[in-house]
Write a protein that holds these residues in place. Structure first.
Motif, PDB file in Angstrom:
ATOM      1  N   ASN A 119     -74.423  45.408-117.932  1.00  0.00           N
ATOM      2  CA  ASN A 119     -74.229  43.970-118.111  1.00  0.00           C
ATOM      3  C   ASN A 119     -72.872  43.538-117.559  1.00  0.00           C
ATOM      4  O   ASN A 119     -72.035  44.362-117.201  1.00  0.00           O
ATOM      5  CB  ASN A 119     -74.422  43.549-119.571  1.00  0.00           C
ATOM      6  N   THR A 120     -72.663  42.236-117.478  1.00  0.00           N
ATOM      7  CA  THR A 120     -71.488  41.716-116.778  1.00  0.00           C
ATOM      8  C   THR A 120     -70.146  42.055-117.426  1.00  0.00           C
ATOM      9  O   THR A 120     -69.138  42.084-116.704  1.00  0.00           O
ATOM     10  CB  THR A 120     -71.585  40.187-116.583  1.00  0.00           C
ATOM     11  N   SER A 168     -82.832  42.135-123.056  1.00  0.00           N
ATOM     12  CA  SER A 168     -82.640  40.999-123.961  1.00  0.00           C
ATOM     13  C   SER A 168     -81.426  41.171-124.868  1.00  0.00           C
ATOM     14  O   SER A 168     -80.741  40.200-125.178  1.00  0.00           O
ATOM     15  CB  SER A 168     -83.900  40.771-124.813  1.00  0.00           C
ATOM     16  N   SER A 172     -78.856  40.422-120.770  1.00  0.00           N
ATOM     17  CA  SER A 172     -78.776  38.959-120.696  1.00  0.00           C
ATOM     18  C   SER A 172     -77.903  38.352-121.785  1.00  0.00           C
ATOM     19  O   SER A 172     -77.472  37.201-121.668  1.00  0.00           O
ATOM     20  CB  SER A 172     -80.185  38.353-120.811  1.00  0.00           C
ATOM     21  N   SER A 173     -77.634  39.097-122.846  1.00  0.00           N
ATOM     22  CA  SER A 173     -76.995  38.519-124.025  1.00  0.00           C
ATOM     23  C   SER A 173     -75.585  37.982-123.821  1.00  0.00           C
ATOM     24  O   SER A 173     -75.164  37.093-124.581  1.00  0.00           O
ATOM     25  CB  SER A 173     -76.999  39.524-125.187  1.00  0.00           C
ATOM     26  N   PRO A 174     -74.801  38.473-122.826  1.00  0.00           N
ATOM     27  CA  PRO A 174     -73.510  37.799-122.633  1.00  0.00           C
ATOM     28  C   PRO A 174     -73.648  36.287-122.447  1.00  0.00           C
ATOM     29  O   PRO A 174     -72.774  35.530-122.891  1.00  0.00           O
ATOM     30  CB  PRO A 174     -72.949  38.487-121.381  1.00  0.00           C
ATOM     31  N   ALA A 175     -74.738  35.847-121.840  1.00  0.00           N
ATOM     32  CA  ALA A 175     -74.934  34.400-121.671  1.00  0.00           C
ATOM     33  C   ALA A 175     -75.046  33.703-123.020  1.00  0.00           C
ATOM     34  O   ALA A 175     -74.487  32.609-123.212  1.00  0.00           O
ATOM     35  CB  ALA A 175     -76.192  34.130-120.841  1.00  0.00           C
ATOM     36  N   TYR A 176     -75.747  34.332-123.983  1.00  0.00           N
ATOM     37  CA  TYR A 176     -75.870  33.714-125.314  1.00  0.00           C
ATOM     38  C   TYR A 176     -74.497  33.638-125.978  1.00  0.00           C
ATOM     39  O   TYR A 176     -74.145  32.638-126.618  1.00  0.00           O
ATOM     40  CB  TYR A 176     -76.795  34.478-126.258  1.00  0.00           C
ATOM     41  N   PHE A 178     -71.542  33.601-124.509  1.00  0.00           N
ATOM     42  CA  PHE A 178     -70.704  32.605-123.839  1.00  0.00           C
ATOM     43  C   PHE A 178     -71.055  31.192-124.318  1.00  0.00           C
ATOM     44  O   PHE A 178     -70.167  30.349-124.488  1.00  0.00           O
ATOM     45  CB  PHE A 178     -70.863  32.698-122.318  1.00  0.00           C
ATOM     46  N   MET A 179     -72.348  30.953-124.514  1.00  0.00           N
ATOM     47  CA  MET A 179     -72.766  29.646-125.033  1.00  0.00           C
ATOM     48  C   MET A 179     -72.195  29.401-126.428  1.00  0.00           C
ATOM     49  O   MET A 179     -71.760  28.298-126.754  1.00  0.00           O
ATOM     50  CB  MET A 179     -74.296  29.551-125.065  1.00  0.00           C
ATOM     51  N   GLU A 182     -68.508  28.676-126.154  1.00  0.00           N
ATOM     52  CA  GLU A 182     -68.330  27.314-125.652  1.00  0.00           C
ATOM     53  C   GLU A 182     -68.567  26.292-126.762  1.00  0.00           C
ATOM     54  O   GLU A 182     -67.806  25.322-126.913  1.00  0.00           O
ATOM     55  CB  GLU A 182     -69.275  27.058-124.479  1.00  0.00           C
ATOM     56  N   CYS A 257     -86.929  36.531-123.376  1.00  0.00           N
ATOM     57  CA  CYS A 257     -86.210  37.284-122.343  1.00  0.00           C
ATOM     58  C   CYS A 257     -86.875  38.642-122.106  1.00  0.00           C
ATOM     59  O   CYS A 257     -87.086  39.060-120.966  1.00  0.00           O
ATOM     60  CB  CYS A 257     -84.766  37.477-122.786  1.00  0.00           C
TER      61      CYS A 257
END
Length: 264
Positions: A119-120, A168, A172-176, A178-179, A182, A257
């Motif tokens: 992941n990122t 999932s 992909s979870s870094p996006a969750y 980050f949201m 934010e 996801c």
């Protein structure tokens, strides 16, 4: 050459940086291929590796090859390189949805393959990677690949049936997250905090909380209860999150996801 990359984007850069930074493999023993000239020149300048525009050249020179292109390009890349791949070489993939069976079919011969899902956060040395070797990998080879991947974060060997779950829960979870950071910062700004400071507070709170889970080995629910004083501020915030479907929304998002990954 010990290591080759086909594709030199962000994830490839994260892997290169970790491996070179930990002195596992020197830059002189790494080669990367990319059709996009600015991309390959960027990693050449950043890391001092050799670069080429020819995927076949990477396969001809490297012992271990990482396919770090987008999933939709995998079939084309494999068609280009499959005749060059030798029995003793190891192929590492990082594409969701591309199973070991699919990869074996596309190569059309016995190939040592390790399917992975990083992941990122690998970009800052805090990645989480799942790996799944195929039947042609020897134990020592699998351990070697694991050490390479550990250069940019934590690694777990998992059965292939869990790879879509891995997408999932970590891919992909870094996006969750980050949201969530934010949203937390937006709320702090609404309360009067300067935005830059709000991001610092929110991000450090998430980072520290995750570190507590990993280092104390306590159940997340127990750690949550430690923050929730009777009739206090936190339990009211938790009550509101539950009322708004916080946990169920995360679960449902992850299930979607996982399903998308399974059908890629």
């Amino acid at each position: 050459m010990k290591l080759g990359f086909i594709g030199t984007g962000n994830m490839a850069s994260a892997i290169m940086g970790g491996i070179i930074g930990k002195k596992m493999i020197s830059a002189e023993e790494i080669i990367g291929a990319d059709l996009f000239a600015p991309g390959r020149e960027k990693v050449k300048e950043q890391f001092g590796i050799q670069v080429t525009e020819k995927n076949q050249e990477v396969v001809e020179k490297a012992e271990v090859i990482i396919l770090s292109v987008k999933p939709q390009f995998y079939e084309d890349v494999i068609n280009q390189i499959k005749d060059c791949v030798k029995k003793e070489q190891i192929i590492i993939t990082i594409a969701p949805g591309k199973t070991l069976a699919w990869l074996a079919e596309k190569f059309g011969k016995e190939v040592k393959i390790v399917r992975t899902m990083p992941n990122t956060p690998a970009l800052v040395g805090e990645g989480m990677t799942a790996m799944c070797p195929n039947e042609h990998m020897e134990k020592e080879e699998t351990e070697y690949v694991k050490r390479l991947l550990e250069s940019f974060g934590r690694v777990e060997v998992v059965p292939e049936r869990l790879m879509d779950v891995v997408v999932s829960v970590s891919g992909s979870s870094p996006a969750y997250v980050f949201m969530m950071i934010e949203a937390m910062a937006d709320a702090a700004v609404s309360g009067g905090m300067p935005r830059a400071q709000a991001y610092q507070f929110a991000a450090q709170a998430v980072y520290g909380s995750a570190k507590m889970v990993l280092e104390t080995a306590k159940h997340p629910g127990e750690l949550k209860d430690m923050v929730c004083s009777p009739a206090g501020t936190t339990i009211e915030a938790v009550r509101t999150l539950e009322e708004m479907g916080f946990r169920s929304s995360i679960i449902e998002a992850m299930k979607v996801c996982e399903e998308v990954s399974r059908n890629l």
